[in-house]
Write a protein that holds these residues in place. Structure first.
Motif, PDB file in Angstrom:
ATOM      1  N   ARG A   1      34.749  41.396  21.859  1.00 44.82           N
ATOM      2  CA  ARG A   1      36.080  41.543  22.463  1.00 44.82           C
ATOM      3  C   ARG A   1      36.012  41.221  23.943  1.00 44.82           C
ATOM      4  N   ALA A   2      37.061  40.575  24.444  1.00 46.27           N
ATOM      5  CA  ALA A   2      37.112  40.165  25.843  1.00 46.27           C
ATOM      6  C   ALA A   2      38.400  40.647  26.489  1.00 46.27           C
ATOM      7  N   GLY A   3      38.299  41.023  27.758  1.00 43.13           N
ATOM      8  CA  GLY A   3      39.451  41.442  28.540  1.00 43.13           C
ATOM      9  C   GLY A   3      39.405  40.769  29.899  1.00 43.13           C
ATOM     10  N   PHE A   4      40.555  40.745  30.551  1.00 42.98           N
ATOM     11  CA  PHE A   4      40.680  40.010  31.804  1.00 42.98           C
ATOM     12  C   PHE A   4      41.350  40.875  32.860  1.00 42.98           C
ATOM     13  N   VAL A   5      40.846  40.790  34.084  1.00 46.23           N
ATOM     14  CA  VAL A   5      41.408  41.515  35.215  1.00 46.23           C
ATOM     15  C   VAL A   5      41.762  40.479  36.273  1.00 46.23           C
ATOM     16  N   VAL A   6      43.056  40.358  36.546  1.00 51.36           N
ATOM     17  CA  VAL A   6      43.527  39.397  37.542  1.00 51.36           C
ATOM     18  C   VAL A   6      44.459  40.166  38.480  1.00 51.36           C
ATOM     19  N   SER A   7      43.960  40.480  39.675  1.00 51.48           N
ATOM     20  CA  SER A   7      44.721  41.309  40.610  1.00 51.48           C
ATOM     21  C   SER A   7      45.694  40.472  41.434  1.00 51.48           C
ATOM     22  N   LYS A   8      46.520  41.158  42.210  1.00 50.99           N
ATOM     23  CA  LYS A   8      47.490  40.484  43.075  1.00 50.99           C
ATOM     24  C   LYS A   8      46.820  39.681  44.181  1.00 50.99           C
ATOM     25  N   ALA A   9      45.551  39.948  44.430  1.00 47.40           N
ATOM     26  CA  ALA A   9      44.828  39.170  45.438  1.00 47.40           C
ATOM     27  C   ALA A   9      44.672  37.709  45.018  1.00 47.40           C
ATOM     28  N   VAL A  10      44.766  37.449  43.719  1.00 50.65           N
ATOM     29  CA  VAL A  10      44.642  36.082  43.205  1.00 50.65           C
ATOM     30  C   VAL A  10      45.883  35.269  43.528  1.00 50.65           C
TER      31      VAL A  10
ATOM     32  N   VAL B   1      51.023  32.614  39.282  1.00 47.22           N
ATOM     33  CA  VAL B   1      49.630  32.200  39.436  1.00 47.22           C
ATOM     34  C   VAL B   1      48.720  33.082  38.601  1.00 47.22           C
ATOM     35  N   ARG B   2      48.937  34.392  38.636  1.00 48.14           N
ATOM     36  CA  ARG B   2      48.100  35.319  37.854  1.00 48.14           C
ATOM     37  C   ARG B   2      48.220  35.044  36.368  1.00 48.14           C
ATOM     38  N   THR B   3      49.423  34.798  35.891  1.00 45.98           N
ATOM     39  CA  THR B   3      49.625  34.510  34.472  1.00 45.98           C
ATOM     40  C   THR B   3      48.922  33.208  34.093  1.00 45.98           C
ATOM     41  N   ALA B   4      49.005  32.205  34.935  1.00 49.61           N
ATOM     42  CA  ALA B   4      48.339  30.931  34.648  1.00 49.61           C
ATOM     43  C   ALA B   4      46.824  31.108  34.593  1.00 49.61           C
ATOM     44  N   VAL B   5      46.272  31.896  35.512  1.00 49.82           N
ATOM     45  CA  VAL B   5      44.831  32.143  35.517  1.00 49.82           C
ATOM     46  C   VAL B   5      44.424  32.887  34.247  1.00 49.82           C
ATOM     47  N   LYS B   6      45.183  33.900  33.850  1.00 50.66           N
ATOM     48  CA  LYS B   6      44.865  34.647  32.628  1.00 50.66           C
ATOM     49  C   LYS B   6      44.892  33.741  31.403  1.00 50.66           C
ATOM     50  N   ARG B   7      45.885  32.869  31.321  1.00 54.88           N
ATOM     51  CA  ARG B   7      45.977  31.949  30.182  1.00 54.88           C
ATOM     52  C   ARG B   7      44.786  31.001  30.130  1.00 54.88           C
ATOM     53  N   LYS B   8      44.412  30.466  31.280  1.00 57.51           N
ATOM     54  CA  LYS B   8      43.253  29.570  31.317  1.00 57.51           C
ATOM     55  C   LYS B   8      41.992  30.305  30.885  1.00 57.51           C
ATOM     56  N   LEU B   9      41.805  31.526  31.403  1.00 55.64           N
ATOM     57  CA  LEU B   9      40.608  32.288  31.061  1.00 55.64           C
ATOM     58  C   LEU B   9      40.575  32.674  29.583  1.00 55.64           C
ATOM     59  N   ARG B  10      41.726  33.058  29.023  1.00 54.16           N
ATOM     60  CA  ARG B  10      41.776  33.381  27.583  1.00 54.16           C
ATOM     61  C   ARG B  10      41.402  32.164  26.750  1.00 54.16           C
ATOM     62  N   HIS B  11      41.929  31.010  27.121  1.00 53.91           N
ATOM     63  CA  HIS B  11      41.623  29.781  26.391  1.00 53.91           C
ATOM     64  C   HIS B  11      40.132  29.454  26.482  1.00 53.91           C
ATOM     65  N   LEU B  12      39.571  29.561  27.669  1.00 55.58           N
ATOM     66  CA  LEU B  12      38.151  29.277  27.854  1.00 55.58           C
ATOM     67  C   LEU B  12      37.276  30.265  27.088  1.00 55.58           C
ATOM     68  N   MET B  13      37.651  31.531  27.097  1.00 59.19           N
ATOM     69  CA  MET B  13      36.841  32.542  26.417  1.00 59.19           C
ATOM     70  C   MET B  13      36.886  32.367  24.902  1.00 59.19           C
ATOM     71  N   ARG B  14      38.025  31.965  24.370  1.00 59.45           N
ATOM     72  CA  ARG B  14      38.143  31.750  22.923  1.00 59.45           C
ATOM     73  C   ARG B  14      37.106  30.744  22.445  1.00 59.45           C
ATOM     74  N   GLU B  15      36.876  29.706  23.229  1.00 58.54           N
ATOM     75  CA  GLU B  15      35.910  28.664  22.859  1.00 58.54           C
ATOM     76  C   GLU B  15      34.464  29.144  22.966  1.00 58.54           C
ATOM     77  N   ARG B  16      34.243  30.245  23.671  1.00 57.68           N
ATOM     78  CA  ARG B  16      32.874  30.707  23.922  1.00 57.68           C
ATOM     79  C   ARG B  16      32.505  31.993  23.184  1.00 57.68           C
ATOM     80  N   LEU B  17      33.396  32.537  22.391  1.00 63.28           N
ATOM     81  CA  LEU B  17      33.124  33.796  21.683  1.00 63.28           C
ATOM     82  C   LEU B  17      31.928  33.702  20.746  1.00 63.28           C
ATOM     83  N   ALA B  18      31.744  32.568  20.106  1.00 63.26           N
ATOM     84  CA  ALA B  18      30.652  32.412  19.136  1.00 63.26           C
ATOM     85  C   ALA B  18      29.277  32.506  19.802  1.00 63.26           C
TER      86      ALA B  18
END
Length: 123
Positions: A51-60, A65-82
């Protein structure tokens, strides 16, 4: 999108990964990995999913911008779960440079951090 069973949702799971896991930092993000955690909330003899979780604070950046970063990270993590051990907890914390980073830069940072954690490199 990251499958529902692979999402980290509970506060105590985030805390376990951050406090008891290993950490690898890169310029745009920090990855915390707790390998092989058994989940007391799941019954049965099968091993729990990674299981993976993401922390993207207002400093980003702002909300967009935060939503875009979270989406990119979720997509990248999905490919690396295996690549991760079953039952692992992963927390990816975005640092302020992640707001300006493109998809390729986030992918490089995530791969380098995971390689360091899985390869057993020094903290």
């Amino acid at each position: 999108m990251l499958p529902s069973e692979n999402r980290l949702r509970r506060r105590e799971d985030f805390a376990t990964a951050v406090r008891r896991g290993r950490r690898a930092g890169r310029p745009a993000l920090v990855v915390h990995l707790r390998s092989g955690v058994t989940d007391p909330h799941v019954s049965g003899e099968e091993s729990p999913p990674t299981r993976a979780g993401f922390v993207v604070s207002k400093a980003v950046g702002g909300a967009v911008v935060r939503t875009a970063v979270k989406r990119k990270l979720r997509h990248l993590m999905r490919e690396r779960l295996a690549r991760l051990p079953e039952g692992s907890l992963v927390v990816v914390r975005a640092l302020p440079p992640a707001g300006d980073a493109d998809h390729a830069q986030l992918a490089r940072d995530l791969d380098a951090a995971l390689e360091r954690l899985l390869g057993g490199g020094a903290r």
